[in-house]
Design an enzyme around this catalytic site. Structure first.
Site, PDB file in Angstrom:
ATOM      1  N   ARG A  24      48.454  46.285  51.041  1.00  0.00           N
ATOM      2  CA  ARG A  24      49.190  46.573  49.920  1.00  0.00           C
ATOM      3  C   ARG A  24      50.788  47.111  49.959  1.00  0.00           C
ATOM      4  O   ARG A  24      51.213  46.876  49.291  1.00  0.00           O
ATOM      5  CB  ARG A  24      48.404  48.260  49.821  1.00  0.00           C
ATOM      6  CG  ARG A  24      48.218  49.221  48.570  1.00  0.00           C
ATOM      7  CD  ARG A  24      47.679  50.285  48.135  1.00  0.00           C
ATOM      8  NE  ARG A  24      46.857  50.838  49.240  1.00  0.00           N
ATOM      9  CZ  ARG A  24      47.513  51.519  49.760  1.00  0.00           C
ATOM     10  NH1 ARG A  24      48.650  52.686  49.442  1.00  0.00           N
ATOM     11  NH2 ARG A  24      46.527  52.134  50.261  1.00  0.00           N
ATOM     12  N   TYR A  63      55.676  45.018  22.756  1.00  0.00           N
ATOM     13  CA  TYR A  63      54.814  44.254  23.307  1.00  0.00           C
ATOM     14  C   TYR A  63      53.932  45.423  22.995  1.00  0.00           C
ATOM     15  O   TYR A  63      54.543  46.785  23.758  1.00  0.00           O
ATOM     16  CB  TYR A  63      54.588  43.794  24.821  1.00  0.00           C
ATOM     17  CG  TYR A  63      53.347  43.353  25.231  1.00  0.00           C
ATOM     18  CD1 TYR A  63      52.794  42.911  24.341  1.00  0.00           C
ATOM     19  CD2 TYR A  63      52.903  44.101  26.291  1.00  0.00           C
ATOM     20  CE1 TYR A  63      51.608  42.443  24.944  1.00  0.00           C
ATOM     21  CE2 TYR A  63      50.935  43.979  26.557  1.00  0.00           C
ATOM     22  CZ  TYR A  63      51.024  43.376  25.663  1.00  0.00           C
ATOM     23  OH  TYR A  63      49.142  42.635  26.130  1.00  0.00           O
ATOM     24  N   ASP A  80      63.183  44.199  29.343  1.00  0.00           N
ATOM     25  CA  ASP A  80      61.619  42.950  29.114  1.00  0.00           C
ATOM     26  C   ASP A  80      61.989  41.664  28.748  1.00  0.00           C
ATOM     27  O   ASP A  80      62.757  41.319  28.119  1.00  0.00           O
ATOM     28  CB  ASP A  80      60.465  43.301  28.831  1.00  0.00           C
ATOM     29  CG  ASP A  80      59.892  42.166  28.178  1.00  0.00           C
ATOM     30  OD1 ASP A  80      59.253  41.481  28.633  1.00  0.00           O
ATOM     31  OD2 ASP A  80      58.154  43.086  27.839  1.00  0.00           O
ATOM     32  N   LYS A 115      53.080  34.453  31.419  1.00  0.00           N
ATOM     33  CA  LYS A 115      54.308  33.778  30.240  1.00  0.00           C
ATOM     34  C   LYS A 115      54.592  33.330  31.538  1.00  0.00           C
ATOM     35  O   LYS A 115      54.195  31.964  32.123  1.00  0.00           O
ATOM     36  CB  LYS A 115      54.742  35.142  29.886  1.00  0.00           C
ATOM     37  CG  LYS A 115      53.942  36.293  29.428  1.00  0.00           C
ATOM     38  CD  LYS A 115      52.296  35.945  29.163  1.00  0.00           C
ATOM     39  CE  LYS A 115      52.152  37.425  28.242  1.00  0.00           C
ATOM     40  NZ  LYS A 115      50.290  36.959  28.682  1.00  0.00           N
TER      41      LYS A 115
HETATM   42  C1  LIG Z   1      56.627  40.744  26.123  1.00  0.00           C
HETATM   43  C2  LIG Z   1      55.577  41.306  26.996  1.00  0.00           C
HETATM   44  N1  LIG Z   1      55.778  42.168  27.695  1.00  0.00           N
HETATM   45  C3  LIG Z   1      54.944  42.422  28.935  1.00  0.00           C
HETATM   46  C4  LIG Z   1      52.890  41.609  28.688  1.00  0.00           C
HETATM   47  C5  LIG Z   1      52.212  41.814  29.050  1.00  0.00           C
HETATM   48  O1  LIG Z   1      52.067  41.808  30.166  1.00  0.00           O
HETATM   49  P1  LIG Z   1      51.152  41.377  30.760  1.00  0.00           P
HETATM   50  O2  LIG Z   1      49.763  40.605  29.888  1.00  0.00           O
HETATM   51  O3  LIG Z   1      50.963  40.270  32.113  1.00  0.00           O
HETATM   52  O4  LIG Z   1      50.221  42.669  31.755  1.00  0.00           O
HETATM   53  C6  LIG Z   1      53.072  40.582  27.682  1.00  0.00           C
HETATM   54  C7  LIG Z   1      51.907  40.779  27.110  1.00  0.00           C
HETATM   55  O5  LIG Z   1      51.503  39.734  26.613  1.00  0.00           O
HETATM   56  C8  LIG Z   1      54.388  40.231  26.376  1.00  0.00           C
HETATM   57  O6  LIG Z   1      54.324  39.554  26.260  1.00  0.00           O
END
Ligand SMILES: Cc1ncc(COP(=O)(O)O)c(C=O)c1O
Length: 353
Positions: free
Chosen positions: A26, A78, A151, A176
């Site tokens: 972990r 998001y 992000d 992604k």
């Molecule tokens: C821009 C963005 N940030 C964060 C996330 C969250 O990622 P996860 O689905 O891998 O937890 C997403 C998911 O669609 C996203 O599009």
């Protein structure tokens, strides 16, 4: 190829010393080393940490703050992260302030020197592709004594290196583009400096335990080997699709940072190199019913959430986000895959009728 090491624990010698130097997987997982080192190089950082999802990566950054800290977050971000911030993170004690980050003057007015500890941005932002000026926000955050977290899921390290523009932390939903094949849920944070905030982010992973499985880490590294060829091709296709539908009679608006008329284009052109990413949104005439009727007729594009895979996906974002959604009801978000560009355009054309 690196081996997959499923071991969760490591043996001690007769003298009680750890034979491999590791204790337990972990806090200390050998399966992460190559993917983390590669991401650190791609982002030009001092270290990276993989997480079990993009959400656990992003929330680790906020949980590394302390209750009472003031934090600026984008109005467009998001949606699941936004819900967590205004709900959970606020209950936990962070003072979350949503700001229109497309206008640095608003962030400059909202930031509180000495109180604001983190400024969080997402660029291009999900789902309207709003662009934030990373260098301008870094300056605003640093002047107030805060750090800047970005992000960069939509931009990927192929197009943008936020640390070089002054950011302190970069986060990816590795689900992604980094993985790129819609078969792993993963996240990552990269830091510009091995400072106290970084130690706290790593401690959130080690102690709260949002760790990635060994096989998922292996798949992620394999996906990252083709990151540049995938993303460059997807960005080229997205640019062609955006330009094609710009003046289509059934399309209200095309949201794509690569279009000169898009509000954030100048900033995007400064901070994104080699393309503007594989994500775009279309606003379709006829509101939600028009948008839903249109995607119901598609044959090649798959109607599904998520993004960044090799297959092209389209979704009616407001349906996914629910009644609280601020996303326009006529908006469709497109993740451009690796199919032939003309086939993708042709399918959209036939469905628009
Ligand atoms: C821009 C963005 N940030 C964060 C996330 C969250 O990622 P996860 O689905 O891998 O937890 C997403 C998911 O669609 C996203 O599009």
């Amino acid at each position: 190829m690196p081996p997959i090491q499923p071991a969760t624990t490591y043996e001690r010698g007769a003298d009680n010393r750890l034979l491999s130097g590791r204790l337990y997987s972990r806090p200390d997982n050998p399966n992460y080393e190559q993917a983390e080192a590669l991401l650190t190089r791609l982002e030009g950082g001092a270290g990276s940490a993989l997480f079990s999802s993009g959400m656990s990566a992003a929330t680790a950054v906020f949980l590394a703050m302390r209750p009472g800290d003031h934090v600026l977050v984008p109005k467009v971000t998001y949606w699941a992260l936004r819900n967590w911030l205004v709900g959970w993170a606020t209950d936990w004690g962070l003072r979350i302030e949503p700001v229109d980050m497309a206008d640095p003057a608003r962030a400059a007015a909202a930031v509180r020197p000495g109180e604001t500890k983190l400024v969080w941005i997402e660029t291009p932002a999900n789902p309207t592709l709003v662009i934030t000026d990373i260098a301008a926000l870094a300056e605003i955050a640093h002047r107030a004594g805060a750090c800047l977290g970005v992000d960069s899921t939509f931009a990927t390290p192929v197009h943008t290196q936020p640390l070089a523009l002054g950011a302190d932390l970069v986060m990816h939903s590795a689900t992604k583009y980094l993985n790129g094949h819609s078969d792993v849920i993963a996240g990552a944070v990269t830091t510009g400096a091995a400072n106290d905030t970084w130690q706290r982010i790593k401690a959130v992973r080690a102690q709260a335990g949002a760790v990635l499985g060994p096989f998922e880490a292996w798949l992620l590294l394999r996906g990252m080997r083709t990151l540049f060829v995938r993303v460059e091709a997807q960005s080229r296709s997205a640019q062609a699709i955006a330009e094609h539908f710009l003046r289509h009679p059934r399309i209200e608006a095309v949201l794509y940072p690569g279009l000169p008329a898009f509000p954030g284009h100048k900033v995007a052109a400064r901070q994104m190199r080699g393309g503007f990413g594989g994500m775009l949104s279309l606003r379709v005439k006829g509101g939600a019913p028009g948008a839903l009727a249109f995607i119901g007729k598609l044959r090649l594009w798959k109607r599904a959430t998520s993004l960044g895979g090799v297959e092209s996906l389209i979704e009616h974002r407001a349906s996914v986000e629910g009644p609280q959604s601020a996303t326009p009801a006529d908006l469709l978000r497109l993740s451009v895959g690796l199919e032939d560009t003309q086939d993708l355009i042709g399918d959209l054309e036939q469905a628009l009728g």
